[in-house]
Enzyme design. Structure first.
Site, PDB file in Angstrom:
ATOM      1  N   CYS A 130       1.046  -1.244   0.224  1.00 26.70           N
ATOM      2  CA  CYS A 130       0.299  -0.327  -0.155  1.00 26.70           C
ATOM      3  C   CYS A 130       0.903   1.493   0.082  1.00 26.70           C
ATOM      4  CB  CYS A 130      -0.869   0.149   1.171  1.00 26.70           C
ATOM      5  SG  CYS A 130      -0.375  -0.543   2.998  1.00 26.70           S
ATOM      6  N   HIS A 131       2.026   0.985   0.662  1.00 25.31           N
ATOM      7  CA  HIS A 131       3.404   2.313   0.085  1.00 25.31           C
ATOM      8  C   HIS A 131       3.267   2.725  -1.052  1.00 25.31           C
ATOM      9  CE1 HIS A 131       6.219  -1.210  -0.391  1.00 25.31           C
ATOM     10  NE2 HIS A 131       6.440  -0.535  -1.144  1.00 25.31           N
TER      11      HIS A 131
END
EC number: 2.1.1.63
Length: 166
Positions: A130-131
């Protein structure tokens, strides 16, 4: 569920890694661990072969020698959340997408905000990347480990100087 966990001191902070005998269930920053831990009910400290393999692969990732994780993952979430997390896994190492692009990848272009919410509930940080999702403006937006950790991970992967902190 016969899950175990161990805590590993990574370059971006302590990470709690939970797994049962068949899959990694969580990889969480300290701030998210209580929420995720509560969902397990019963879990014992000590780790297992999968938590140890996760640490090895994370060490390789942070050393810059691993770009793809080879671990069985089983994140708990709604159907929409699991679809959003699958879309995250399709973002190649060293690349980013914005929330609108992730929503389009799911065939739901109107769901950018819901995507952001789903990404925020991702129980397996880094392994489900998700980064790699940033704001449409190119700025770094929310991340469970904090903006500094997100910046570190994106720099590790892409060395992208154009990324701007909010």
């Amino acid at each position: 569920m016969n899950a175990t966990f161990e805590i590993w001191a990574s370059p971006i902070g302590h990470l709690s890694i939970a797994a049962d005998e068949s899959a990694v269930l969580a990889l969480a920053f300290t701030g998210n661990w209580p929420r995720i831990l509560a969902a397990f009910g019963s879990i014992r400290e000590g780790g297992n072969h999968l938590t140890r393999q996760t640490v090895v692969q994370l060490q390789e990732y942070f050393a810059g020698t691993r770009q793809v994780f080879d671990l069985p993952l089983r994140p708990a979430g709604s159907d929409f959340q699991r679809r959003a997390w699958q879309a995250l896994q399709a973002i190649p190492y060293g690349e980013t997408r914005n929330y609108a692009q992730q929503a389009e990848a799911l065939g739901q272009p109107q769901a950018a905000r819901a995507i952001g919410t789903a990404n925020g509930q991702n129980p397996i940080s880094i392994l489900i990347p998700c980064h790699r999702v940033i704001a449409k403006s190119g700025k770094l937006a929310g991340y469970a480990g904090g903006i500094a950790a997100k910046h570190y991970l994106l720099q590790l992967e892409s060395k992208a100087p154009e990324l701007r902190l909010l």
